[in-house]
Design a protein around this motif. Structure first.
Motif, PDB file in Angstrom:
ATOM      1  N   ALA A 150       0.816  -1.205   0.000  1.00  0.00           N
ATOM      2  CA  ALA A 150       0.000   0.000   0.000  1.00  0.00           C
ATOM      3  C   ALA A 150       0.853   1.260   0.000  1.00  0.00           C
ATOM      4  O   ALA A 150       0.364   2.346  -0.301  1.00  0.00           O
ATOM      5  N   GLY A 151       2.117   1.134   0.352  1.00  0.00           N
ATOM      6  CA  GLY A 151       3.049   2.245   0.226  1.00  0.00           C
ATOM      7  C   GLY A 151       3.195   3.133   1.444  1.00  0.00           C
ATOM      8  O   GLY A 151       4.043   4.024   1.454  1.00  0.00           O
ATOM      9  N   LEU A 152       2.411   2.913   2.494  1.00  0.00           N
ATOM     10  CA  LEU A 152       2.468   3.795   3.656  1.00  0.00           C
ATOM     11  C   LEU A 152       3.770   3.651   4.437  1.00  0.00           C
ATOM     12  O   LEU A 152       4.189   4.586   5.128  1.00  0.00           O
TER      13      LEU A 152
ATOM     14  N   PHE B  29      -1.578   9.723   0.509  1.00  0.00           N
ATOM     15  CA  PHE B  29      -0.895   9.969  -0.762  1.00  0.00           C
ATOM     16  C   PHE B  29       0.480  10.584  -0.525  1.00  0.00           C
ATOM     17  O   PHE B  29       1.452  10.201  -1.174  1.00  0.00           O
ATOM     18  N   ARG B  30       0.562  11.531   0.384  1.00  0.00           N
ATOM     19  CA  ARG B  30       1.853  12.168   0.650  1.00  0.00           C
ATOM     20  C   ARG B  30       2.848  11.162   1.189  1.00  0.00           C
ATOM     21  O   ARG B  30       4.030  11.182   0.827  1.00  0.00           O
ATOM     22  N   ARG B  31       2.408  10.248   2.045  1.00  0.00           N
ATOM     23  CA  ARG B  31       3.299   9.201   2.554  1.00  0.00           C
ATOM     24  C   ARG B  31       3.748   8.268   1.440  1.00  0.00           C
ATOM     25  O   ARG B  31       4.924   7.866   1.381  1.00  0.00           O
TER      26      ARG B  31
ATOM     27  N   LEU C 215       4.235  10.876 -10.181  1.00  0.00           N
ATOM     28  CA  LEU C 215       4.996  10.096  -9.211  1.00  0.00           C
ATOM     29  C   LEU C 215       6.235   9.445  -9.824  1.00  0.00           C
ATOM     30  O   LEU C 215       7.025   8.830  -9.109  1.00  0.00           O
ATOM     31  N   GLU C 216       6.369   9.563 -11.141  1.00  0.00           N
ATOM     32  CA  GLU C 216       7.496   8.976 -11.881  1.00  0.00           C
ATOM     33  C   GLU C 216       7.542   7.456 -11.720  1.00  0.00           C
ATOM     34  O   GLU C 216       8.605   6.857 -11.561  1.00  0.00           O
ATOM     35  N   LEU C 217       6.362   6.832 -11.761  1.00  0.00           N
ATOM     36  CA  LEU C 217       6.308   5.380 -11.739  1.00  0.00           C
ATOM     37  C   LEU C 217       6.830   4.823 -13.055  1.00  0.00           C
ATOM     38  O   LEU C 217       6.823   5.492 -14.088  1.00  0.00           O
ATOM     39  N   ASN C 218       7.273   3.561 -13.015  1.00  0.00           N
ATOM     40  CA  ASN C 218       7.760   2.921 -14.237  1.00  0.00           C
ATOM     41  C   ASN C 218       6.633   2.440 -15.129  1.00  0.00           C
ATOM     42  O   ASN C 218       6.727   2.525 -16.356  1.00  0.00           O
TER      43      ASN C 218
ATOM     44  N   ASP D 169      -4.758   4.573  -5.859  1.00  0.00           N
ATOM     45  CA  ASP D 169      -6.210   4.540  -5.985  1.00  0.00           C
ATOM     46  C   ASP D 169      -6.785   5.702  -6.775  1.00  0.00           C
ATOM     47  O   ASP D 169      -7.999   5.757  -6.986  1.00  0.00           O
ATOM     48  N   GLY D 170      -5.922   6.632  -7.195  1.00  0.00           N
ATOM     49  CA  GLY D 170      -6.404   7.782  -7.940  1.00  0.00           C
ATOM     50  C   GLY D 170      -5.529   8.983  -7.668  1.00  0.00           C
ATOM     51  O   GLY D 170      -4.474   8.860  -7.044  1.00  0.00           O
ATOM     52  N   PRO D 171      -5.956  10.164  -8.109  1.00  0.00           N
ATOM     53  CA  PRO D 171      -5.243  11.387  -7.758  1.00  0.00           C
ATOM     54  C   PRO D 171      -5.281  11.583  -6.242  1.00  0.00           C
ATOM     55  O   PRO D 171      -6.031  10.889  -5.540  1.00  0.00           O
ATOM     56  N   PRO D 172      -4.483  12.503  -5.701  1.00  0.00           N
ATOM     57  CA  PRO D 172      -4.283  12.576  -4.242  1.00  0.00           C
ATOM     58  C   PRO D 172      -5.543  12.519  -3.392  1.00  0.00           C
ATOM     59  O   PRO D 172      -5.620  11.715  -2.449  1.00  0.00           O
ATOM     60  N   ALA D 173      -6.538  13.343  -3.686  1.00  0.00           N
ATOM     61  CA  ALA D 173      -7.729  13.380  -2.832  1.00  0.00           C
ATOM     62  C   ALA D 173      -8.501  12.064  -2.876  1.00  0.00           C
ATOM     63  O   ALA D 173      -9.003  11.581  -1.848  1.00  0.00           O
ATOM     64  N   ILE D 174      -8.615  11.471  -4.058  1.00  0.00           N
ATOM     65  CA  ILE D 174      -9.320  10.190  -4.199  1.00  0.00           C
ATOM     66  C   ILE D 174      -8.539   9.090  -3.505  1.00  0.00           C
ATOM     67  O   ILE D 174      -9.114   8.226  -2.819  1.00  0.00           O
ATOM     68  N   HIS D 175      -7.241   9.100  -3.661  1.00  0.00           N
ATOM     69  CA  HIS D 175      -6.401   8.093  -3.004  1.00  0.00           C
ATOM     70  C   HIS D 175      -6.589   8.148  -1.488  1.00  0.00           C
ATOM     71  O   HIS D 175      -6.798   7.114  -0.834  1.00  0.00           O
TER      72      HIS D 175
END
Length: 216
Positions: free
Chosen positions: A65-67, A104-106, A145-148, A88-94
């Motif tokens: 989950a990335g936290l 999202f920030r974490r 986020l510069e994901l691959n 899960d989406g852009p910051p607010a949706i995530h």
């Protein structure tokens, strides 16, 4: 969409548990191991499990989950080949879907900590009722986020896996599943994603091609 987090007692695979199975993995010529969960970064000694697999020449991936990425970045850089994060989406949706303040920030800080260590990071978005209108925004967020890579998959609302004995009740299912009107809107969003994100599909940044996206 997993309910394993509801299990409160500690139940984890130890290095001693895994050791007897290594010879079987070797005989099966296993090439790739994915550590999932629950949340694998809550494991007390994930590094040992990962090192055992890598010592056998297996590719090791963490699905998270990335936290907890930021605090575990050094361990992951030394132990795994790549990481898949849930987005899960852009910051607010995530943040809404995660139900965790500043989730999202974490996630973003964790990705940055891995990025400077050279670890490939992929995103996975589970399409469900609270994010299906934001797939294009999710794609833009993945770039930010510069994901691959980024992949999309449909939420599983019928399985008894993931600590769901007997499956979800109708109320819980309705929170995640799309109704007939939603499905028409989803179709429009997916067609727009295919149309506007053509370069990302062609390059493989979006893991699914048009046909697979439409099957969602």
């Amino acid at each position: 969409m997993c309910d394993i987090w509801k299990i409160r007692q500690i139940r984890e695979i130890t290095a001693a548990d895994l050791e007897p199975h290594v010879s079987s993995l070797r005989k099966l010529k296993v090439k790739w191991i994915v550590f999932s969960g629950g949340e694998p970064l809550m494991h007390s000694d994930l590094a040992s499990l990962a090192r055992m697999c890598r010592a056998e020449g297996m590719r090791v991936t963490i699905l998270t989950a990335g936290l907890l990425l930021e605090r575990n970045a050094a361990m992951l850089a030394a132990s795994v080949d790549d990481v898949i994060v849930s987005i899960d989406g852009p910051p607010a949706i995530h943040d809404l879907i995660r139900g965790v303040p500043s989730a999202f920030r974490r996630l973003q800080r964790g990705i940055q900590a891995l990025r400077i260590r050279g670890i490939p990071i992929h995103g996975r978005c589970t399409v469900q009722k609270r994010n299906f209108r934001h797939l294009r925004a999710t794609l833009r967020t993945a770039h930010d986020l510069e994901l691959n890579t980024l992949s999309f998959l449909a939420a599983d609302v019928s399985s008894e896996a993931f600590n769901r004995p007997g499956g979800w009740d109708p109320e819980r299912t309705a929170e995640i599943a799309l109704d007939a009107i939603d499905l028409r809107d989803l179709e429009g969003e997916i067609e727009a994603l295919i149309r506007e994100g053509g370069q990302d599909l062609e390059s493989g940044f979006v893991a699914e091609g048009p046909d697979k996206l439409r099957r969602i």
